[in-house]
Design a protein around this motif. Structure first.
Motif, PDB file in Angstrom:
ATOM      1  N   ALA A   1      12.981 -23.555   6.284  1.00 19.87           N
ATOM      2  CA  ALA A   1      11.689 -22.903   6.026  1.00 19.87           C
ATOM      3  C   ALA A   1      10.546 -23.833   6.418  1.00 19.87           C
ATOM      4  O   ALA A   1      10.634 -25.054   6.251  1.00 19.87           O
ATOM      5  N   ALA A   2       9.491 -23.246   6.933  1.00 18.33           N
ATOM      6  CA  ALA A   2       8.291 -24.021   7.260  1.00 18.33           C
ATOM      7  C   ALA A   2       7.529 -24.402   5.996  1.00 18.33           C
ATOM      8  O   ALA A   2       6.857 -25.431   5.966  1.00 18.33           O
ATOM      9  N   ALA A   3       7.653 -23.567   4.959  1.00 22.25           N
ATOM     10  CA  ALA A   3       6.918 -23.829   3.719  1.00 22.25           C
ATOM     11  C   ALA A   3       7.513 -23.043   2.569  1.00 22.25           C
ATOM     12  O   ALA A   3       8.221 -22.055   2.764  1.00 22.25           O
ATOM     13  N   TYR A   4       7.163 -23.499   1.382  1.00 19.46           N
ATOM     14  CA  TYR A   4       7.521 -22.846   0.122  1.00 19.46           C
ATOM     15  C   TYR A   4       6.203 -22.659  -0.604  1.00 19.46           C
ATOM     16  O   TYR A   4       5.581 -23.639  -1.026  1.00 19.46           O
ATOM     17  N   LEU A   5       5.738 -21.437  -0.677  1.00 20.73           N
ATOM     18  CA  LEU A   5       4.457 -21.144  -1.324  1.00 20.73           C
ATOM     19  C   LEU A   5       4.700 -20.406  -2.630  1.00 20.73           C
ATOM     20  O   LEU A   5       5.589 -19.566  -2.728  1.00 20.73           O
TER      21      LEU A   5
ATOM     22  N   ASP B   1      19.008 -18.108   0.348  1.00 21.41           N
ATOM     23  CA  ASP B   1      20.282 -18.034   1.065  1.00 21.41           C
ATOM     24  C   ASP B   1      20.154 -17.334   2.417  1.00 21.41           C
ATOM     25  O   ASP B   1      21.019 -17.491   3.277  1.00 21.41           O
ATOM     26  N   PHE B   2      19.099 -16.579   2.603  1.00 25.21           N
ATOM     27  CA  PHE B   2      18.908 -15.816   3.844  1.00 25.21           C
ATOM     28  C   PHE B   2      18.227 -16.645   4.939  1.00 25.21           C
ATOM     29  O   PHE B   2      18.290 -16.285   6.112  1.00 25.21           O
ATOM     30  N   ILE B   3      17.611 -17.762   4.570  1.00 25.52           N
ATOM     31  CA  ILE B   3      16.861 -18.560   5.545  1.00 25.52           C
ATOM     32  C   ILE B   3      17.731 -18.933   6.741  1.00 25.52           C
ATOM     33  O   ILE B   3      17.376 -18.655   7.893  1.00 25.52           O
ATOM     34  N   GLU B   4      18.862 -19.567   6.475  1.00 32.79           N
ATOM     35  CA  GLU B   4      19.718 -20.032   7.570  1.00 32.79           C
ATOM     36  C   GLU B   4      20.275 -18.864   8.388  1.00 32.79           C
ATOM     37  O   GLU B   4      20.368 -18.959   9.615  1.00 32.79           O
ATOM     38  N   GLU B   5      20.615 -17.774   7.727  1.00 26.75           N
ATOM     39  CA  GLU B   5      21.104 -16.596   8.447  1.00 26.75           C
ATOM     40  C   GLU B   5      20.038 -16.079   9.409  1.00 26.75           C
ATOM     41  O   GLU B   5      20.329 -15.757  10.560  1.00 26.75           O
ATOM     42  N   ALA B   6      18.809 -16.010   8.939  1.00 29.19           N
ATOM     43  CA  ALA B   6      17.716 -15.506   9.773  1.00 29.19           C
ATOM     44  C   ALA B   6      17.454 -16.412  10.966  1.00 29.19           C
ATOM     45  O   ALA B   6      17.141 -15.935  12.058  1.00 29.19           O
ATOM     46  N   LEU B   7      17.610 -17.702  10.783  1.00 29.68           N
ATOM     47  CA  LEU B   7      17.324 -18.660  11.854  1.00 29.68           C
ATOM     48  C   LEU B   7      18.477 -18.816  12.845  1.00 29.68           C
ATOM     49  O   LEU B   7      18.293 -19.397  13.915  1.00 29.68           O
TER      50      LEU B   7
ATOM     51  N   LEU C   1      15.149  -7.243  11.450  1.00 30.40           N
ATOM     52  CA  LEU C   1      15.362  -8.352  12.381  1.00 30.40           C
ATOM     53  C   LEU C   1      16.189  -7.922  13.585  1.00 30.40           C
ATOM     54  O   LEU C   1      15.967  -8.394  14.695  1.00 30.40           O
ATOM     55  N   ALA C   2      17.137  -7.017  13.370  1.00 36.08           N
ATOM     56  CA  ALA C   2      17.960  -6.522  14.472  1.00 36.08           C
ATOM     57  C   ALA C   2      17.146  -5.630  15.416  1.00 36.08           C
ATOM     58  O   ALA C   2      17.366  -5.638  16.625  1.00 36.08           O
TER      59      ALA C   2
END
Length: 123
Positions: free
Chosen positions: A95-99, A62-68, A41-42
């Motif tokens: 997240a847009a979705a949980y698959l 737990d990484f979702i919010e960090e990534a956004l 990502l960096a």
């Protein structure tokens, strides 16, 4: 060309998904851990981040919010765990979705297309 990063410690799964996304017109990279995902990502912020729920160095949830935090992208949690409470939590975190695995490229593409159409309608 949209760029996707797939974060999954199952190398075979992530590489297969990367190939399928490339066939759909994405540039795709893989990461086997959250640490590696942070580096990816960096280097180049993706349009799409596909996260496994459980990774060797932490939880994808737990990484979702960090990534956004650094700006918008489409985040999809892709997991082997079918759990309605987890799905709701993933969406609440951004997240847009949980698959649930196994999923098809058509299911994933539908989520990505829907997220892209929401993004363009907000511009």
């Amino acid at each position: 060309m949209p760029y996707a990063v797939i974060v999954d410690d199952n190398l075979e799964s992530s590489e297969t998904l990367a190939i399928l996304l490339e066939m759909e017109g994405y540039d795709a990279a893989t990461a086997a851990s959250l640490g590696e995902a942070r580096r990816r990502l960096a280097e180049h912020r993706p349009d799409v981040l596909i996260l496994d729920r459980a990774l060797p160095d932490g939880q994808g949830m737990d990484f979702i919010e960090e990534a956004l935090r650094d700006g918008p992208m489409t985040v999809v949690l892709l997991t082997g765990l079918s759990d309605a409470a987890d799905a709701a939590e993933a969406v609440r975190r951004g997240a847009a979705a949980y698959l649930v695995k196994p999923t098809t490229i058509d299911q994933l593409k539908a989520v990505l297309d829907q997220a892209a159409s929401r993004t363009t309608s907000q511009v």
